[in-house]
Design an enzyme around this catalytic site. Structure first.
Site, short mmCIF file in Angstrom:
data_model
loop_
_atom_site.label_atom_id
_atom_site.label_comp_id
_atom_site.label_asym_id
_atom_site.label_seq_id
_atom_site.Cartn_x
_atom_site.Cartn_y
_atom_site.Cartn_z
N HIS A 208 0.83 -1.21 0.00
CA HIS A 208 0.00 0.00 0.00
C HIS A 208 0.86 1.26 0.00
O HIS A 208 0.51 2.26 -0.62
CB HIS A 208 -0.93 0.00 1.21
CG HIS A 208 -2.05 -0.98 1.11
ND1 HIS A 208 -2.82 -1.11 -0.03
CD2 HIS A 208 -2.52 -1.90 1.99
CE1 HIS A 208 -3.72 -2.06 0.16
NE2 HIS A 208 -3.56 -2.54 1.37
N GLU A 453 -1.40 -15.79 -20.87
CA GLU A 453 -0.44 -15.60 -19.78
C GLU A 453 0.09 -16.91 -19.20
O GLU A 453 0.72 -16.91 -18.14
CB GLU A 453 -1.07 -14.75 -18.66
CG GLU A 453 -2.43 -15.22 -18.20
CD GLU A 453 -3.10 -14.22 -17.26
OE1 GLU A 453 -2.40 -13.40 -16.66
OE2 GLU A 453 -4.34 -14.29 -17.14
N ASP A 477 2.56 -12.73 -15.53
CA ASP A 477 2.41 -14.16 -15.22
C ASP A 477 3.10 -15.03 -16.26
O ASP A 477 3.63 -16.10 -15.92
CB ASP A 477 0.93 -14.53 -15.13
CG ASP A 477 0.37 -14.34 -13.72
OD1 ASP A 477 1.17 -14.38 -12.76
OD2 ASP A 477 -0.84 -14.16 -13.58
N CYS A 524 -0.45 -6.23 -21.89
CA CYS A 524 -0.90 -5.44 -20.75
C CYS A 524 -0.07 -5.69 -19.50
O CYS A 524 -0.49 -5.38 -18.39
CB CYS A 524 -2.38 -5.72 -20.45
SG CYS A 524 -2.73 -7.40 -19.92
#
Length: 603
Positions: A208, A453, A477, A524
């Site tokens: 975070h 992926e 991935d 992406c």
């Protein structure tokens, strides 16, 4: 800190008065120079003692009061965030409230108090350690780092149990905040304090602290191991969030160098943003669409400011992580419609939820315990399980309804073969048929695609192509699965190489299949946002790249300086090279000054 002449590991002297360089993980780009403000959130010493039978219920009540106080504190923080219309941070605090009320935290702590006859602090500590152990077994880097959320919530409750302050961190403006780790509440408060930079012992690119730092463009370096033990308040620090370097007690020469670099980077950034309205077109006329990867609807306006021509990946799984209950069809519809309204005709690709059952057990109908969830029941496999299927259908119905608002596309993740794809398409057909029968407004011809992926999907891409409208190569991935590398395992992380020959060959193979079948193809993953790699992707024939929005100006600048035909020849050349280093050297040599950031690191 003792100030003495020091040397680096290679024997190079770094200054007369103790200049020290530490390398961590680059979490948010930029350069900051300022004085240290050390945040002391060290672990509290947990009191441990047994209690008598007559004190058990009083101890349980004391624990419940600490929970209530913690909830009130988080609610106050959340409301302040809401007033500032920063809903992405609002959702983080809401997620902490979910943890605070989760039965695994509450019921387990109470069980320890009653059965073990121990005080609330001891019981809470045992519960938090158990929950963190479950997260440690997860092999997904994002969700593994969520164990820190449990830590932050547990520490807040512990402080309230012990009567310690949970007051917000209040550094002076332009300070460099130094901490072991920062809770989301702390990180959000720091954005209001106008700090210059953030550095932490722990954390990762998906922590975070890193997410919030990037959102507010605060230079940040994480995973520095022991930086808190080397820094004192008011020490001068340089944070290089672009390269993951922190310099303690820098010499005047080093400060001058980094100030010069900061001015150059700021000027370059302003110049790049001036080109936000210009298309990403190569010198030989090939247009490349640069889209943004986003997690929340509130990120879309900012992405457009960076020049995004749409949303290439909307990660819908974050919606499941910030709600007390599974998101309803209406909520899926409302969020997707809001995104499309903001985009005003630009496309948005929504990926159906990419989750693993053990990662979100608190909202799924069943819990699936797996030794290796990253290779288990996750993503589209999870969506097709009978007990989860209604959630999948609700999402598909909501997305289809939202398609009436603009150019919406639906993408299925982790497809490994035609069987899985056909099952997902049947679910979509069911949702489409139901909406037609109900007379709902939607686009019946919504484009549907898949993420490529896994190595399996690469090998059968030609079999998948006839059934879809587009491909999107998920390189993050794909690299991990192809190279058998756990990105969060420090012993093998150096092997995670996007320029590995096998990865480049896999990507080009998929692109060639897409071209033969006339199926649009995008990338992406992080490769799309790397200014060194994006030109290679253009050379392979890709004309759509989706990335973190802040990377768009830099990638656009590079694309506008290259010839696509030259890049195609470069691809042919590098695919004959045997090692990653050979490929990297060849690409850098070919691109020359078109790629920024290759200047020397320091004086």
């Amino acid at each position: 800190m003792t100030r003495e002449r020091r040397t680096t590991s290679d024997g190079r002297r770094t200054g007369e008065w103790g200049e020290i360089r530490k390398r961590g993980t680059a979490a948010a780009p930029g350069i900051a120079i300022g004085r240290a403000y050390v945040v002391d959130r060290r672990r509290l010493k947990t009191p441990k003692h047994h209690i008598s039978d007559r004190d058990v219920e009083a101890e349980v009540e004391r624990f419940r009061r600490a929970l209530e106080l913690s909830d009130e504190q988080l609610e106050q923080i959340k409301q302040k965030i809401h007033e500032r219309d920063a809903s992405e941070h609002y959702n983080i605090i809401a997620a902490h409230q979910l943890i605070l009320h989760d039965e695994h935290l509450v019921d387990e702590t109470i069980r320890y108090i009653r059965e073990k006859k121990i005080n609330a602090e001891w019981a809470l500590k045992k519960t938090v350690e158990h929950i963190k152990g479950v997260f440690d077994a997860i092999e997904d880097d994002y969700f593994r780092e969520r164990r820190s959320d449990v830590d932050f919530v547990g520490e807040r409750v512990m402080r309230n149990l012990m009567g310690h302050s949970n007051a917000p961190v209040q550094p002076p403006p332009d300070a460099i905040v130094v901490a072991h780790d920062l809770s989301p509440a702390d990180a959000i408060q720091l954005t209001r304090a106008a700090v210059a930079g953030l550095i932490t012992d722990g954390g990762g690119k998906t922590s975070h602290t890193a997410i919030i730092a990037r959102a507010h463009q605060i230079p940040c370096v994480v995973a520095l191991d022991d930086v808190t033990s080397a820094v004192g308040n008011d020490d001068l620090i340089i944070v290089d969030g672009t390269r993951g370097m922190v310099i303690l007690n820098p010499t005047p020469q080093t400060v001058a160098h980094y100030r010069s670099r900061a001015r150059r980077e700021a000027a370059i950034g302003e110049q790049l943003l001036e080109n936000r309205a210009l298309p990403a077109v190569t010198l030989d006329g090939q247009r490349v669409e640069l889209l943004a990867n986003v997690d929340f609807a509130d990120e879309v306006p900012g992405a457009l400011q960076f020049g995004a021509t749409g949303v290439g990946l909307f990660r819908t799984e974050f919606l499941f992580m910030t709600e007390r209950e599974p998101p309803s069809e209406d909520l899926h519809y409302q969020i997707a419609a809001r995104v499309l309204d903001v985009l005003d005709g630009k496309p948005a690709t929504f990926r159906t939820f990419d989750l693993g059952a053990d990662k979100i057990a608190h909202i799924l109908p069943e819990t699936y315990a797996e030794a290796n969830p990253h290779l288990g029941l996750r993503s589209i496999r999870l969506s097709l399980v009978e007990s989860v299927y209604p959630l999948f259908k609700a999402q598909l119905r909501g997305l289809l309804r939202a398609s009436a608002h603009g150019d919406l596309r639906i993408m299925f993740p982790m497809i490994s073969g035609v069987d899985e794809l056909m099952a997902a398409l049947r679910a979509l057909d069911e949702a489409r048929g139901e909406l037609l029968a109900e007379g709902a407004a939607f686009n019946p011809d919504v484009p549907v695609g898949v993420m490529i992926e896994t190595p399996a999907a690469v090998l059968v891409a030609d079999l998948i192509a006839p059934h879809v409208n587009f491909f999107s190569i998920g390189t993050n991935d794909l690299i991990q699965y192809t190279l058998a590398v756990d990105r969060v395992n420090e012993r093998v992380a150096h092997l995670y190489e996007p320029l590995h020959p096998s990865i480049l060959r896999a990507v080009r193979s998929v692109v060639q299949v897409a071209l033969r079948h006339d199926v649009p193809c995008a990338v992406c993953g992080e490769m799309a946002g790397d200014p060194l790699i994006a030109p290679l992707l253009v050379g392979m024939g890709l004309r759509e790249l989706s990335m973190n929005a802040v990377s768009i100006p830099t990638v656009k600048n590079v694309i506008r300086r290259i010839h696509a035909e030259d890049m195609a020849r470069l691809v042919d050349a590098v695919l004959d090279l045997a090692t990653t280093e050979e490929i990297r050297t060849a690409v850098r040599g070919a691109l020359g000054r078109a790629v920024p950031g290759t200047d020397s690191e320091a004086p």
